[in-house]
Design an enzyme around this catalytic site. Structure first.
Site, short mmCIF file in Angstrom:
data_model
loop_
_atom_site.label_atom_id
_atom_site.label_comp_id
_atom_site.label_asym_id
_atom_site.label_seq_id
_atom_site.Cartn_x
_atom_site.Cartn_y
_atom_site.Cartn_z
N ARG A 126 0.85 -1.19 0.00
CA ARG A 126 0.00 0.00 0.00
C ARG A 126 0.89 1.23 0.00
NH1 ARG A 126 -3.06 -1.69 5.44
NH2 ARG A 126 -4.05 -3.61 4.70
N HIS A 182 2.69 -3.07 5.35
CA HIS A 182 2.16 -3.01 3.98
C HIS A 182 2.83 -1.88 3.17
CE1 HIS A 182 -1.12 -5.96 4.24
NE2 HIS A 182 -1.30 -5.54 5.47
N HIS A 193 -9.10 -8.39 12.41
CA HIS A 193 -8.53 -9.52 11.65
C HIS A 193 -9.40 -10.77 11.72
CE1 HIS A 193 -5.22 -6.73 11.70
NE2 HIS A 193 -4.62 -7.45 10.77
N HIS A 243 -9.33 -12.13 7.68
CA HIS A 243 -8.08 -12.44 6.99
C HIS A 243 -6.96 -12.60 8.01
CE1 HIS A 243 -7.65 -8.06 7.61
NE2 HIS A 243 -6.35 -8.31 7.66
N HIS A 273 -3.09 -11.43 8.65
CA HIS A 273 -2.01 -10.54 8.23
C HIS A 273 -0.68 -11.22 8.55
CE1 HIS A 273 0.35 -6.68 8.14
NE2 HIS A 273 1.07 -7.39 9.01
ZN ZN Z 1 -2.36 -6.50 6.94
#
Ligand code: ZN
Length: 258
Positions: free
Chosen positions: A173, A189, A227, A230, A232
């Site tokens: 990102r 990220h 979270h 997903h 991380h």
């Molecule tokens: Zn993440």
């Protein structure tokens, strides 16, 4: 993936030479040509160089529980252990020496753009859909090479989950993208060091638990705020650009793994 053109050229060349020369050509290092990188000698403890570094990038996902493989170009005990685990995972003799069999397996796993077979630059870049590797704290080149390192760890994690597909929801990102999403201001990220993962066949807890064995030092999953959908996984311990996160941080309380 391997391309055999160079090999064929070398063989054709050898056939055209007198006997003595053929012997020396045949004894030369494996002539497997690869679209990304080709190793020219066997590697083992005590060796160093860029070829070791290239190997380390590709076996760093086999660091063992809580371990990391330093990408320093020096073939030390951690690298040997990672090579041994890689070899065992793919049914090769696990002697910790990287020779033709190990390199051939890596060529099989490697795409011509240097990403591992089951992950791509496309899915690792542009967390907000904008694409590209710029706009973060590092240069686009550094960010992109971090993303390659992340992907090789993901390939190892995927293998450990029984070769079941893993999906990257969010990879690199830019600073603007991270702000827009509401990511942590020092998020991994931003560096190309992190991936948010899902699977259709494995539970998030399985992913979070296995990730501990594959070189990830930041892991957040079910039970950690934000979270639940997903996992991380990041490589914060290797990120020298971030002073605040040089330690391992794992949390997935709903999985019983801390
Ligand atoms: Zn993440």
């Amino acid at each position: 993936m391997r391309v055999n053109t160079l090999k064929r050229v070398v063989v054709a060349f050898a056939l055209a030479l007198p006997g003595a020369a053929i012997a020396s050509v045949v004894a030369a290092p494996a002539a497997h040509a690869d679209g990304c990188y080709t190793w020219q000698r066997n590697l083992y403890q005590g060796r160093s160089g860029d070829d070791v570094r290239q190997l380390q990038i590709r076996v760093a996902g086999w660091a063992g529980t809580g371990g990391i493989v330093r990408i320093d170009g020096v073939y030390g005990p951690q690298t040997a252990a990672a090579v041994r685990r890689f070899q065992a995972a793919y049914g090769l003799g696990g002697d910790g020496v990287a020779g033709p069999q190990t390199f051939n397996k890596l060529y099989q796993l490697q795409d011509n753009d240097c990403t591992p077979a089951h992950f791509s630059y496309t899915e690792m870049d542009g967390g907000c859909g904008q694409g590209g590797w710029s706009g973060g704290p590092l240069s686009a080149t550094q960010t992109r090479s971090n993303a390659v390192r992340t992907m090789w760890k993901l390939e190892a994690l995927r293998r450990s989950l029984g070769d079941q597909p893993l999906y990257v929801n969010s990879g690199f990102r830019s600073t603007a993208c991270n702000r827009q999403i509401g990511g942590a201001s020092d998020s991994q990220h931003l560096y190309g060091n992190a991936a948010d993962l899902t699977s259709r066949t494995r539970s998030l807890c399985q992913i979070a638990s296995n990730a501990r064995n594959h070189g990830f030092s930041g892991i957040y999953g079910p039970g950690y705020p934000g979270h639940s959908t997903h996992v991380h996984a990041d490589s914060r311990r290797e990120n020298n650009n971030d002073r605040t996160s040089n330690t391992t941080s794992w949390s997935a309380p709903n999985c019983g793994v801390g």
